[in-house]
Design an enzyme around this catalytic site. Structure first.
Site, short mmCIF file in Angstrom:
data_model
loop_
_atom_site.label_atom_id
_atom_site.label_comp_id
_atom_site.label_asym_id
_atom_site.label_seq_id
_atom_site.Cartn_x
_atom_site.Cartn_y
_atom_site.Cartn_z
N ASN A 190 -7.23 8.17 2.47
CA ASN A 190 -6.89 7.61 3.77
C ASN A 190 -7.68 8.26 4.89
O ASN A 190 -7.78 9.49 4.96
CB ASN A 190 -5.39 7.82 4.05
CG ASN A 190 -4.95 7.22 5.37
OD1 ASN A 190 -4.91 6.01 5.52
ND2 ASN A 190 -4.62 8.08 6.34
N GLU A 191 -8.27 7.44 5.76
CA GLU A 191 -8.96 7.91 6.98
C GLU A 191 -9.66 9.24 6.73
O GLU A 191 -9.32 10.26 7.36
CB GLU A 191 -7.96 8.01 8.13
CG GLU A 191 -7.31 6.66 8.43
CD GLU A 191 -6.28 6.68 9.54
OE1 GLU A 191 -6.02 7.76 10.10
OE2 GLU A 191 -5.72 5.61 9.85
N TRP A 243 0.90 -1.49 9.21
CA TRP A 243 1.49 -0.14 9.14
C TRP A 243 2.72 -0.14 10.03
O TRP A 243 2.63 -0.47 11.21
CB TRP A 243 0.50 0.91 9.63
CG TRP A 243 1.08 2.29 9.48
CD1 TRP A 243 1.93 2.92 10.35
CD2 TRP A 243 0.90 3.17 8.38
NE1 TRP A 243 2.29 4.15 9.87
CE2 TRP A 243 1.67 4.33 8.66
CE3 TRP A 243 0.18 3.12 7.19
CZ2 TRP A 243 1.73 5.41 7.79
CZ3 TRP A 243 0.23 4.19 6.34
CH2 TRP A 243 0.99 5.33 6.63
N TYR A 250 -6.63 -0.29 15.34
CA TYR A 250 -5.66 0.11 16.36
C TYR A 250 -6.31 -0.05 17.75
O TYR A 250 -6.88 -1.09 18.03
CB TYR A 250 -5.17 1.53 16.10
CG TYR A 250 -4.33 1.66 14.84
CD1 TYR A 250 -2.99 1.27 14.83
CD2 TYR A 250 -4.87 2.15 13.65
CE1 TYR A 250 -2.22 1.36 13.68
CE2 TYR A 250 -4.11 2.24 12.49
CZ TYR A 250 -2.79 1.85 12.51
OH TYR A 250 -2.03 1.93 11.38
N GLU A 290 -5.08 -1.16 7.62
CA GLU A 290 -3.96 -0.82 8.50
C GLU A 290 -4.18 -1.49 9.83
O GLU A 290 -5.32 -1.64 10.29
CB GLU A 290 -3.87 0.70 8.76
CG GLU A 290 -3.31 1.54 7.65
CD GLU A 290 -3.12 2.99 8.10
OE1 GLU A 290 -3.02 3.24 9.33
OE2 GLU A 290 -3.07 3.86 7.22
N ARG A 338 0.87 -1.18 0.00
CA ARG A 338 0.00 0.00 0.00
C ARG A 338 0.90 1.22 0.00
O ARG A 338 1.71 1.41 0.92
CB ARG A 338 -0.92 -0.02 1.21
CG ARG A 338 -1.91 1.15 1.32
CD ARG A 338 -2.90 0.85 2.44
NE ARG A 338 -3.85 1.93 2.68
CZ ARG A 338 -3.75 2.82 3.67
NH1 ARG A 338 -2.73 2.76 4.53
NH2 ARG A 338 -4.67 3.76 3.83
N HIS A 392 -9.31 0.19 9.68
CA HIS A 392 -8.01 0.32 10.33
C HIS A 392 -8.17 -0.10 11.79
O HIS A 392 -9.03 0.44 12.50
CB HIS A 392 -7.50 1.75 10.21
CG HIS A 392 -7.17 2.15 8.81
ND1 HIS A 392 -6.61 3.38 8.48
CD2 HIS A 392 -7.32 1.49 7.63
CE1 HIS A 392 -6.43 3.43 7.17
NE2 HIS A 392 -6.86 2.30 6.64
#
Length: 528
Positions: A150-151, A276, A220, A247, A74, A218
Protein backbone atom coordinates in the site's frame (compact mmCIF):
# COMPACT_ATOMS: atom_id res chain seq x y z
CA UNK A 1 -4.97 5.07 2.84
CA UNK A 2 -2.62 5.83 5.67
CA UNK A 3 -2.71 3.62 8.77
CA UNK A 4 -5.87 4.06 10.79
CA UNK A 5 -4.11 4.71 14.05
CA UNK A 6 -1.77 7.53 13.05
CA UNK A 7 -2.43 11.17 12.26
CA UNK A 8 -2.12 11.86 8.57
CA UNK A 9 1.51 12.74 7.91
CA UNK A 10 1.09 14.30 4.46
CA UNK A 11 -0.55 14.19 1.09
CA UNK A 12 -2.46 10.92 0.72
CA UNK A 13 -3.51 9.65 2.11
CA UNK A 14 -2.35 7.28 -20.41
CA UNK A 15 -4.85 1.87 -28.29
CA UNK A 16 -2.76 -0.85 -28.99
CA UNK A 17 -3.10 -3.62 -26.45
CA UNK A 18 -0.06 -5.73 -25.66
CA UNK A 19 -0.49 -9.43 -26.20
CA UNK A 20 -0.94 -11.90 -23.36
CA UNK A 21 2.17 -13.76 -22.29
CA UNK A 22 3.02 -16.84 -24.29
CA UNK A 23 2.09 -19.16 -21.42
CA UNK A 24 -1.57 -19.92 -20.75
CA UNK A 25 -3.31 -17.43 -18.50
CA UNK A 26 -3.71 -18.54 -14.90
CA UNK A 27 -6.80 -17.20 -13.15
CA UNK A 28 -7.36 -13.45 -13.17
CA UNK A 29 -5.11 -11.87 -15.81
CA UNK A 30 -4.47 -8.74 -17.84
CA UNK A 31 -5.25 -8.18 -21.52
CA UNK A 32 -4.37 -4.66 -22.61
CA UNK A 33 -6.34 -2.24 -20.47
CA UNK A 34 -8.77 -4.95 -19.33
CA UNK A 35 -8.75 -7.40 -16.45
CA UNK A 36 -10.10 -10.83 -17.42
CA UNK A 37 -10.98 -13.98 -15.56
CA UNK A 38 -9.61 -17.37 -16.59
CA UNK A 39 -12.60 -17.96 -18.89
CA UNK A 40 -11.96 -14.68 -20.73
CA UNK A 41 -14.85 -12.77 -19.14
CA UNK A 42 -14.01 -9.17 -18.36
CA UNK A 43 -13.98 -8.36 -14.66
CA UNK A 44 -14.42 -4.78 -13.41
CA UNK A 45 -13.82 -4.28 -9.70
CA UNK A 46 -16.54 -2.63 -7.68
CA UNK A 47 -16.02 -2.66 -3.95
CA UNK A 48 -14.41 -1.27 -0.86
CA UNK A 49 -11.51 -1.81 1.52
CA UNK A 50 -11.81 -3.58 4.86
CA UNK A 51 -9.22 -2.97 7.60
CA UNK A 52 -8.96 -6.62 8.60
CA UNK A 53 -5.51 -6.38 10.18
CA UNK A 54 -6.83 -4.04 12.89
CA UNK A 55 -10.30 -5.55 13.13
CA UNK A 56 -9.66 -9.25 12.68
CA UNK A 57 -12.83 -10.26 14.53
CA UNK A 58 -15.11 -8.24 12.23
CA UNK A 59 -15.51 -11.13 9.79
CA UNK A 60 -19.21 -10.41 9.20
CA UNK A 61 -18.00 -7.43 7.16
CA UNK A 62 -17.41 -9.74 4.18
CA UNK A 63 -21.05 -10.81 4.00
CA UNK A 64 -22.25 -7.26 4.68
CA UNK A 65 -20.11 -5.82 1.89
CA UNK A 66 -21.45 -8.48 -0.49
CA UNK A 67 -25.03 -7.70 0.56
CA UNK A 68 -24.59 -4.20 -0.88
CA UNK A 69 -23.70 -5.73 -4.33
CA UNK A 70 -19.92 -5.36 -4.18
CA UNK A 71 -17.96 -7.88 -6.27
CA UNK A 72 -14.57 -7.15 -4.69
CA UNK A 73 -13.13 -6.48 -1.27
CA UNK A 74 -9.65 -5.10 -0.69
CA UNK A 75 -8.36 -6.55 2.57
CA UNK A 76 -5.74 -4.80 4.69
CA UNK A 77 -3.01 -7.15 5.98
CA UNK A 78 0.26 -6.70 7.84
CA UNK A 79 3.47 -8.66 7.87
CA UNK A 80 4.76 -7.23 11.13
CA UNK A 81 4.45 -3.45 11.25
CA UNK A 82 1.26 -4.23 13.11
CA UNK A 83 0.21 -7.64 14.41
CA UNK A 84 1.17 -9.95 11.58
CA UNK A 85 -1.55 -11.85 9.73
CA UNK A 86 -0.55 -15.49 9.74
CA UNK A 87 -0.86 -18.14 7.03
CA UNK A 88 -3.99 -19.51 8.68
CA UNK A 89 -5.53 -16.05 9.00
CA UNK A 90 -4.84 -15.23 5.34
CA UNK A 91 -6.31 -18.59 4.33
CA UNK A 92 -9.43 -17.75 6.35
CA UNK A 93 -9.71 -14.35 4.68
CA UNK A 94 -9.56 -16.01 1.25
CA UNK A 95 -12.20 -18.50 2.41
CA UNK A 96 -14.46 -15.66 3.59
CA UNK A 97 -14.10 -13.94 0.20
CA UNK A 98 -15.02 -17.17 -1.60
CA UNK A 99 -17.95 -17.92 0.72
CA UNK A 100 -19.35 -14.49 -0.07
CA UNK A 101 -18.52 -14.62 -3.80
CA UNK A 102 -16.09 -11.71 -3.63
CA UNK A 103 -12.82 -11.32 -5.49
CA UNK A 104 -10.13 -10.82 -2.85
CA UNK A 105 -7.57 -8.03 -3.31
CA UNK A 106 -5.08 -8.68 -0.53
CA UNK A 107 -2.83 -5.73 0.29
CA UNK A 108 0.18 -5.37 2.59
CA UNK A 109 -0.17 -2.10 4.51
CA UNK A 110 3.33 -2.21 6.01
CA UNK A 111 4.84 -0.18 3.13
CA UNK A 112 2.62 2.87 3.65
CA UNK A 113 4.65 6.09 3.40
CA UNK A 114 8.08 4.45 3.20
CA UNK A 115 10.79 7.09 3.34
CA UNK A 116 8.66 9.51 5.35
CA UNK A 117 6.80 7.52 7.97
CA UNK A 118 8.63 5.82 10.80
CA UNK A 119 8.41 2.05 10.77
CA UNK A 120 7.34 1.69 7.15
CA UNK A 121 8.58 -1.42 5.33
CA UNK A 122 10.24 -1.66 1.91
CA UNK A 123 8.57 -3.33 -1.07
CA UNK A 124 11.21 -6.03 -0.81
CA UNK A 125 10.06 -6.75 2.75
CA UNK A 126 6.46 -6.81 1.49
CA UNK A 127 7.43 -9.42 -1.12
CA UNK A 128 9.01 -11.47 1.67
CA UNK A 129 5.71 -11.36 3.55
CA UNK A 130 3.77 -12.66 0.55
CA UNK A 131 6.30 -15.46 0.17
CA UNK A 132 5.84 -16.33 3.86
CA UNK A 133 2.07 -16.84 3.35
CA UNK A 134 2.39 -18.41 -0.12
CA UNK A 135 0.76 -21.67 0.97
CA UNK A 136 -2.51 -19.79 1.59
CA UNK A 137 -2.43 -18.22 -1.87
CA UNK A 138 -1.14 -20.76 -4.38
CA UNK A 139 -4.09 -22.28 -6.25
CA UNK A 140 -6.27 -19.25 -5.51
CA UNK A 141 -5.38 -17.35 -8.73
CA UNK A 142 -9.04 -17.33 -9.82
CA UNK A 143 -10.04 -15.56 -6.61
CA UNK A 144 -7.08 -13.49 -5.38
CA UNK A 145 -5.19 -10.44 -6.61
CA UNK A 146 -2.02 -9.59 -4.67
CA UNK A 147 -1.66 -5.85 -4.00
CA UNK A 148 2.07 -5.93 -3.19
CA UNK A 149 2.30 -2.87 -0.94
CA UNK A 150 0.00 0.00 0.00
CA UNK A 151 1.18 3.53 -0.93
CA UNK A 152 4.78 2.28 -0.88
CA UNK A 153 6.62 5.62 -1.08
CA UNK A 154 5.89 9.04 0.37
CA UNK A 155 6.44 12.30 -1.47
CA UNK A 156 10.25 12.20 -1.52
CA UNK A 157 12.68 10.43 -3.87
CA UNK A 158 9.99 8.59 -5.78
CA UNK A 159 11.95 8.32 -9.05
CA UNK A 160 13.70 6.10 -9.95
CA UNK A 161 13.27 4.44 -6.55
CA UNK A 162 9.60 3.50 -6.93
CA UNK A 163 9.98 1.91 -10.37
CA UNK A 164 13.09 -0.07 -9.48
CA UNK A 165 11.71 -1.28 -6.16
CA UNK A 166 8.35 -2.21 -7.69
CA UNK A 167 9.93 -4.12 -10.58
CA UNK A 168 12.22 -5.97 -8.17
CA UNK A 169 9.30 -6.98 -5.95
CA UNK A 170 7.34 -8.24 -8.96
CA UNK A 171 10.28 -10.35 -10.16
CA UNK A 172 10.85 -11.71 -6.65
CA UNK A 173 7.28 -12.93 -6.43
CA UNK A 174 7.38 -14.44 -9.92
CA UNK A 175 10.69 -16.18 -9.11
CA UNK A 176 8.99 -17.66 -6.06
CA UNK A 177 6.09 -19.19 -7.99
CA UNK A 178 3.39 -16.52 -7.75
CA UNK A 179 1.17 -16.66 -10.88
CA UNK A 180 -1.44 -14.29 -9.49
CA UNK A 181 -2.42 -10.95 -10.98
CA UNK A 182 -0.27 -8.42 -9.10
CA UNK A 183 -1.47 -4.93 -8.23
CA UNK A 184 1.02 -2.12 -7.63
CA UNK A 185 0.24 1.16 -5.88
CA UNK A 186 1.51 4.55 -7.00
CA UNK A 187 4.06 6.50 -4.94
CA UNK A 188 3.42 9.91 -3.36
CA UNK A 189 1.08 8.30 -0.84
CA UNK A 190 -0.69 6.57 -3.73
CA UNK A 191 -1.66 9.77 -5.56
CA UNK A 192 1.23 9.99 -8.08
CA UNK A 193 1.10 13.78 -8.31
CA UNK A 194 4.66 13.75 -9.69
CA UNK A 195 3.49 11.21 -12.37
CA UNK A 196 6.20 8.70 -11.47
CA UNK A 197 3.93 5.67 -11.92
CA UNK A 198 2.28 7.10 -15.02
CA UNK A 199 5.60 7.76 -16.72
CA UNK A 200 7.27 4.50 -15.64
CA UNK A 201 4.28 2.15 -15.92
CA UNK A 202 5.32 0.56 -19.21
CA UNK A 203 8.80 -0.26 -17.92
CA UNK A 204 7.35 -1.76 -14.74
CA UNK A 205 4.80 -3.78 -16.73
CA UNK A 206 7.55 -5.05 -19.04
CA UNK A 207 9.58 -6.16 -16.03
CA UNK A 208 6.85 -8.69 -15.14
CA UNK A 209 7.67 -11.95 -16.97
CA UNK A 210 3.96 -12.87 -16.78
CA UNK A 211 2.83 -9.45 -18.08
CA UNK A 212 0.12 -9.58 -15.43
CA UNK A 213 0.48 -6.34 -13.45
CA UNK A 214 -2.36 -3.94 -12.62
CA UNK A 215 -1.67 -0.30 -11.71
CA UNK A 216 -3.54 1.28 -8.79
CA UNK A 217 -4.02 5.02 -8.34
CA UNK A 218 -5.44 6.47 -5.10
CA UNK A 219 -7.61 9.52 -5.72
CA UNK A 220 -8.00 12.00 -2.90
CA UNK A 221 -7.29 15.75 -2.79
CA UNK A 222 -4.90 15.75 -5.76
CA UNK A 223 -7.83 14.66 -7.94
CA UNK A 224 -10.26 17.45 -7.20
CA UNK A 225 -11.13 18.39 -10.80
CA UNK A 226 -12.60 16.41 -13.71
CA UNK A 227 -9.68 17.44 -15.93
CA UNK A 228 -7.11 15.87 -13.63
CA UNK A 229 -9.08 12.64 -13.32
CA UNK A 230 -9.76 12.21 -17.04
CA UNK A 231 -6.20 13.16 -17.98
CA UNK A 232 -4.73 10.51 -15.70
CA UNK A 233 -7.11 7.82 -16.93
CA UNK A 234 -6.48 8.87 -20.55
CA UNK A 235 -2.76 8.30 -20.11
CA UNK A 236 -3.20 4.63 -19.19
CA UNK A 237 -5.80 4.06 -21.92
CA UNK A 238 -3.38 5.53 -24.47
CA UNK A 239 -0.56 3.35 -23.14
CA UNK A 240 -2.78 0.24 -23.27
CA UNK A 241 -2.16 -0.56 -19.61
CA UNK A 242 -4.64 -1.66 -16.92
CA UNK A 243 -5.59 0.91 -14.27
CA UNK A 244 -7.87 0.74 -11.25
CA UNK A 245 -8.81 3.37 -8.69
CA UNK A 246 -7.54 1.39 -5.72
CA UNK A 247 -8.74 3.94 -3.17
CA UNK A 248 -10.81 7.12 -3.22
CA UNK A 249 -13.08 9.10 -0.95
CA UNK A 250 -15.64 11.87 -1.08
CA UNK A 251 -13.60 14.25 1.05
CA UNK A 252 -10.17 14.52 2.58
CA UNK A 253 -7.90 16.74 4.59
CA UNK A 254 -5.68 17.34 1.53
CA UNK A 255 -8.57 18.58 -0.63
CA UNK A 256 -12.02 17.66 -1.89
CA UNK A 257 -11.89 14.76 -4.39
CA UNK A 258 -14.33 14.86 -7.32
CA UNK A 259 -15.93 11.50 -6.52
CA UNK A 260 -18.73 12.04 -9.06
CA UNK A 261 -16.26 12.23 -11.93
CA UNK A 262 -14.11 9.43 -10.52
CA UNK A 263 -17.09 7.06 -10.46
CA UNK A 264 -18.65 8.21 -13.75
CA UNK A 265 -15.40 8.01 -15.68
CA UNK A 266 -14.54 4.64 -14.16
CA UNK A 267 -17.92 3.28 -15.25
CA UNK A 268 -17.78 4.73 -18.77
CA UNK A 269 -14.23 3.40 -19.30
CA UNK A 270 -14.66 0.00 -17.63
CA UNK A 271 -12.17 0.84 -14.88
CA UNK A 272 -12.48 -0.74 -11.46
CA UNK A 273 -12.86 1.29 -8.30
CA UNK A 274 -12.56 0.51 -4.59
CA UNK A 275 -13.75 3.06 -2.04
CA UNK A 276 -12.01 3.64 1.27
CA UNK A 277 -13.22 2.20 3.60
CA UNK A 278 -15.84 0.02 5.26
CA UNK A 279 -15.51 1.06 8.92
CA UNK A 280 -13.09 1.74 11.76
CA UNK A 281 -11.24 4.79 10.46
CA UNK A 282 -9.39 6.92 12.98
CA UNK A 283 -6.77 9.65 13.06
CA UNK A 284 -9.22 12.37 12.01
CA UNK A 285 -10.62 10.63 8.92
CA UNK A 286 -13.56 8.94 10.57
CA UNK A 287 -15.78 10.63 7.96
CA UNK A 288 -14.47 8.03 5.46
CA UNK A 289 -16.36 5.25 7.25
CA UNK A 290 -19.04 3.83 4.93
CA UNK A 291 -20.97 2.28 7.79
CA UNK A 292 -21.01 3.21 11.46
CA UNK A 293 -19.50 0.74 13.92
CA UNK A 294 -19.38 -2.04 11.29
CA UNK A 295 -23.20 -2.02 11.19
CA UNK A 296 -24.47 -2.53 7.62
CA UNK A 297 -27.83 -1.00 8.61
CA UNK A 298 -26.08 2.29 9.46
CA UNK A 299 -24.80 3.52 6.10
CA UNK A 300 -23.13 6.92 6.29
CA UNK A 301 -23.63 9.55 3.58
CA UNK A 302 -20.36 8.36 2.00
CA UNK A 303 -21.58 4.77 2.13
CA UNK A 304 -24.88 5.73 0.53
CA UNK A 305 -23.05 7.60 -2.24
CA UNK A 306 -20.63 4.76 -2.96
CA UNK A 307 -23.04 1.85 -2.84
CA UNK A 308 -26.39 3.32 -3.86
CA UNK A 309 -25.63 6.58 -5.71
CA UNK A 310 -25.23 7.36 -9.42
CA UNK A 311 -22.55 5.11 -10.99
CA UNK A 312 -22.36 3.38 -7.62
CA UNK A 313 -21.68 -0.22 -6.77
CA UNK A 314 -25.29 -1.44 -6.72
CA UNK A 315 -25.97 -0.03 -10.20
CA UNK A 316 -22.73 -1.10 -11.90
CA UNK A 317 -21.28 -4.16 -10.15
CA UNK A 318 -21.30 -7.59 -11.83
CA UNK A 319 -20.41 -10.71 -9.90
CA UNK A 320 -17.30 -12.54 -11.07
CA UNK A 321 -17.98 -15.34 -13.55
CA UNK A 322 -16.04 -17.76 -11.32
CA UNK A 323 -19.01 -17.44 -8.97
CA UNK A 324 -21.58 -17.83 -11.76
CA UNK A 325 -21.77 -14.09 -12.46
CA UNK A 326 -21.21 -12.26 -15.71
CA UNK A 327 -24.03 -11.08 -17.94
CA UNK A 328 -25.69 -12.11 -21.18
CA UNK A 329 -26.83 -8.53 -21.72
CA UNK A 330 -25.08 -7.52 -24.95
CA UNK A 331 -27.73 -5.07 -26.20
CA UNK A 332 -26.74 -1.41 -25.95
CA UNK A 333 -29.25 1.33 -25.14
CA UNK A 334 -30.80 3.32 -27.96
CA UNK A 335 -29.05 6.55 -28.94
CA UNK A 336 -30.10 9.61 -26.93
CA UNK A 337 -31.86 12.52 -28.64
CA UNK A 338 -30.00 15.57 -29.87
CA UNK A 339 -28.88 17.69 -26.89
CA UNK A 340 -30.33 21.14 -26.44
CA UNK A 341 -28.06 23.81 -24.91
CA UNK A 342 -29.27 26.50 -22.52
CA UNK A 343 -27.96 28.69 -19.70
CA UNK A 344 -24.75 29.28 -21.68
CA UNK A 345 -22.03 31.23 -19.87
CA UNK A 346 -18.36 31.90 -20.57
CA UNK A 347 -17.41 28.67 -18.78
CA UNK A 348 -20.43 26.38 -18.94
CA UNK A 349 -23.75 25.32 -20.41
CA UNK A 350 -26.73 23.16 -19.53
CA UNK A 351 -27.58 20.29 -21.90
CA UNK A 352 -30.80 18.29 -22.00
CA UNK A 353 -31.82 15.45 -24.36
CA UNK A 354 -34.48 12.81 -24.93
CA UNK A 355 -33.71 9.79 -22.79
CA UNK A 356 -32.52 6.48 -24.19
CA UNK A 357 -34.25 3.14 -23.67
CA UNK A 358 -32.70 -0.23 -22.84
CA UNK A 359 -33.94 -3.80 -22.45
CA UNK A 360 -32.64 -3.86 -18.87
CA UNK A 361 -32.13 -0.24 -17.92
CA UNK A 362 -30.05 2.85 -18.64
CA UNK A 363 -27.35 3.38 -16.01
CA UNK A 364 -26.13 6.81 -17.19
CA UNK A 365 -24.96 9.11 -19.96
CA UNK A 366 -21.54 10.44 -21.05
CA UNK A 367 -21.04 13.73 -22.89
CA UNK A 368 -18.21 14.08 -25.43
CA UNK A 369 -16.91 16.59 -27.92
CA UNK A 370 -17.06 15.27 -31.50
CA UNK A 371 -13.27 14.96 -31.22
CA UNK A 372 -13.79 12.42 -28.44
CA UNK A 373 -12.89 14.45 -25.34
CA UNK A 374 -15.05 13.61 -22.32
CA UNK A 375 -16.90 16.60 -20.86
CA UNK A 376 -18.96 14.97 -18.14
CA UNK A 377 -21.24 12.14 -17.02
CA UNK A 378 -24.68 12.03 -15.44
CA UNK A 379 -27.27 9.52 -14.33
CA UNK A 380 -30.13 11.58 -15.84
CA UNK A 381 -30.89 13.07 -19.28
CA UNK A 382 -29.44 16.48 -18.42
CA UNK A 383 -26.13 17.89 -17.26
CA UNK A 384 -24.59 21.26 -16.42
CA UNK A 385 -21.13 21.45 -17.98
CA UNK A 386 -18.47 23.52 -16.22
CA UNK A 387 -14.84 24.39 -16.88
CA UNK A 388 -15.36 25.26 -20.55
CA UNK A 389 -13.22 27.82 -22.37
CA UNK A 390 -14.66 31.26 -22.98
CA UNK A 391 -15.66 32.40 -26.50
CA UNK A 392 -15.25 28.86 -27.83
CA UNK A 393 -17.45 26.88 -30.26
CA UNK A 394 -18.33 23.39 -28.98
CA UNK A 395 -19.77 20.45 -30.91
CA UNK A 396 -20.96 17.73 -28.56
CA UNK A 397 -22.84 14.46 -28.47
CA UNK A 398 -24.13 12.09 -25.81
CA UNK A 399 -23.86 8.32 -25.39
CA UNK A 400 -25.96 6.19 -23.04
CA UNK A 401 -24.70 3.10 -21.18
CA UNK A 402 -26.27 0.27 -19.27
CA UNK A 403 -25.14 -1.59 -16.15
CA UNK A 404 -23.45 -4.28 -18.27
CA UNK A 405 -21.17 -1.65 -19.78
CA UNK A 406 -22.83 -1.55 -23.21
CA UNK A 407 -22.63 1.93 -24.73
CA UNK A 408 -25.11 3.35 -27.26
CA UNK A 409 -24.38 5.04 -30.54
CA UNK A 410 -23.76 8.77 -30.26
CA UNK A 411 -26.66 11.17 -30.28
CA UNK A 412 -26.97 13.72 -33.10
CA UNK A 413 -24.46 16.54 -32.66
CA UNK A 414 -25.34 19.78 -30.92
CA UNK A 415 -23.39 23.03 -31.30
CA UNK A 416 -23.08 26.04 -29.03
CA UNK A 417 -20.56 28.81 -28.31
CA UNK A 418 -19.60 29.97 -24.85
CA UNK A 419 -19.75 33.65 -24.00
CA UNK A 420 -16.74 35.92 -23.83
CA UNK A 421 -15.02 35.94 -20.45
CA UNK A 422 -11.82 37.22 -18.93
CA UNK A 423 -11.02 40.36 -17.04
CA UNK A 424 -11.60 40.88 -13.40
CA UNK A 425 -14.92 42.66 -13.70
CA UNK A 426 -13.59 45.41 -11.43
CA UNK A 427 -12.93 42.88 -8.70
CA UNK A 428 -10.24 40.24 -8.31
CA UNK A 429 -9.52 36.97 -6.55
CA UNK A 430 -8.28 35.66 -3.25
CA UNK A 431 -5.85 32.90 -2.32
CA UNK A 432 -5.35 31.03 0.94
CA UNK A 433 -2.90 28.22 1.65
CA UNK A 434 -3.37 25.37 4.13
CA UNK A 435 -0.52 23.17 5.34
CA UNK A 436 -1.78 19.62 4.72
CA UNK A 437 1.17 17.92 6.40
CA UNK A 438 4.71 18.66 7.52
CA UNK A 439 7.79 16.94 8.86
CA UNK A 440 11.21 18.04 10.07
CA UNK A 441 12.66 18.64 6.59
CA UNK A 442 9.64 19.80 4.64
CA UNK A 443 5.91 20.16 4.22
CA UNK A 444 3.02 19.97 1.76
CA UNK A 445 0.66 22.91 1.28
CA UNK A 446 -2.62 21.53 -0.08
CA UNK A 447 -4.93 23.09 -0.85
CA UNK A 448 -4.05 26.63 -1.89
CA UNK A 449 -7.60 27.75 -2.59
CA UNK A 450 -8.16 30.35 -5.32
CA UNK A 451 -11.56 32.09 -5.41
CA UNK A 452 -12.86 34.50 -8.06
CA UNK A 453 -14.31 37.37 -6.06
CA UNK A 454 -15.22 39.50 -9.09
CA UNK A 455 -18.64 39.81 -10.68
CA UNK A 456 -17.50 38.32 -14.02
CA UNK A 457 -15.85 35.11 -15.09
CA UNK A 458 -12.09 35.14 -15.26
CA UNK A 459 -9.94 33.17 -17.71
CA UNK A 460 -6.72 33.16 -15.66
CA UNK A 461 -5.26 33.75 -12.24
CA UNK A 462 -1.84 34.32 -10.68
CA UNK A 463 -0.97 33.69 -7.05
CA UNK A 464 2.21 34.95 -5.40
CA UNK A 465 3.60 34.21 -1.96
CA UNK A 466 6.88 34.33 -0.06
CA UNK A 467 9.05 31.39 0.93
CA UNK A 468 10.85 31.55 4.27
CA UNK A 469 14.63 31.80 4.01
CA UNK A 470 16.28 28.49 3.11
CA UNK A 471 13.10 26.88 1.80
CA UNK A 472 12.94 25.30 -1.68
CA UNK A 473 9.95 24.25 -3.80
CA UNK A 474 10.41 20.56 -4.68
CA UNK A 475 7.16 19.87 -6.53
CA UNK A 476 3.78 21.31 -7.44
CA UNK A 477 0.48 20.32 -9.05
CA UNK A 478 -2.51 22.04 -10.68
CA UNK A 479 -0.47 25.19 -11.36
CA UNK A 480 2.67 26.37 -13.21
CA UNK A 481 5.09 27.47 -10.51
CA UNK A 482 8.20 29.65 -10.89
CA UNK A 483 10.54 30.98 -8.20
CA UNK A 484 12.59 34.17 -8.14
CA UNK A 485 14.59 34.56 -4.96
CA UNK A 486 12.07 33.85 -2.25
CA UNK A 487 9.04 34.98 -4.32
CA UNK A 488 6.93 32.17 -5.73
CA UNK A 489 4.54 32.78 -8.64
CA UNK A 490 1.87 30.20 -9.38
CA UNK A 491 -0.19 30.54 -12.56
CA UNK A 492 -3.25 28.52 -13.48
CA UNK A 493 -2.94 25.33 -15.50
CA UNK A 494 -4.70 25.05 -18.88
CA UNK A 495 -7.72 23.41 -17.29
CA UNK A 496 -8.42 25.50 -14.18
CA UNK A 497 -8.01 29.15 -15.21
CA UNK A 498 -11.66 29.76 -16.00
CA UNK A 499 -13.62 30.61 -12.87
CA UNK A 500 -17.18 31.89 -12.72
CA UNK A 501 -18.00 34.53 -10.11
CA UNK A 502 -17.57 33.10 -6.62
CA UNK A 503 -16.17 29.87 -8.06
CA UNK A 504 -12.89 28.42 -6.88
CA UNK A 505 -10.16 25.95 -7.64
CA UNK A 506 -6.99 24.83 -5.88
CA UNK A 507 -3.38 23.83 -6.36
CA UNK A 508 -0.68 22.46 -4.12
CA UNK A 509 3.06 22.28 -3.65
CA UNK A 510 5.75 20.57 -1.62
CA UNK A 511 8.80 22.31 -0.17
CA UNK A 512 11.92 21.40 1.74
CA UNK A 513 13.34 23.39 4.65
CA UNK A 514 16.29 23.23 7.04
CA UNK A 515 15.99 20.74 9.87
CA UNK A 516 14.40 22.24 12.95
CA UNK A 517 12.77 25.07 11.01
CA UNK A 518 9.00 25.05 11.49
CA UNK A 519 8.11 28.13 9.43
CA UNK A 520 5.81 27.94 6.39
CA UNK A 521 5.02 30.34 3.49
CA UNK A 522 2.85 33.37 4.02
CA UNK A 523 1.51 36.41 2.23
CA UNK A 524 -0.62 34.76 -0.46
CA UNK A 525 -1.97 37.30 -2.96
CA UNK A 526 -4.05 36.75 -6.10
CA UNK A 527 -4.61 38.65 -9.34
CA UNK A 528 -6.58 37.81 -12.48
Amino acid sequence: MRPLFTALACLLAFLVAPALPASAATGIHVSGTKILEADGQEFVMRGTSHAHTWYATQTKAFADIKSLKANTVRVVLSGGRWTANSVSDVANVVSLCKQNKLICVLENHDTTGYGEQSGAYTLDQAADYWISVKSALVGQEDYVIVNIGNEPVGNNAVSPGWAAATSAAIRKLRDNGFDHALMVDAPSWGQDWQFTMRDNAQAVFDSDPDKNTIFSIHMYGVFDTAAEITSYMDAFRTAGLPLVVGEFGFNHSDGNPDEDTIMAQAVSRGIGYLGWSWSGNGGGVEYLDQVTNFDVTQLTSWGQRLFNGANGIAATSRQASIYGGGSDDTSPPTAPGRPSASDITSSGARLTWTASTDDVGVAGYDVYTTAGAALGSTATNSITLTGLSAATAYQVNVKARDAAGNQSAASPTASFTTLSGGGDGGGGCTAAGTVGSQWSGGYVVQPVTVTNTSSSSTSSWTVTFTLPAGHTITGSWNATVTVSGRTVTARNASYNGTLAPNAGTSFGFQASRPGGDTSVPSGYTCAN
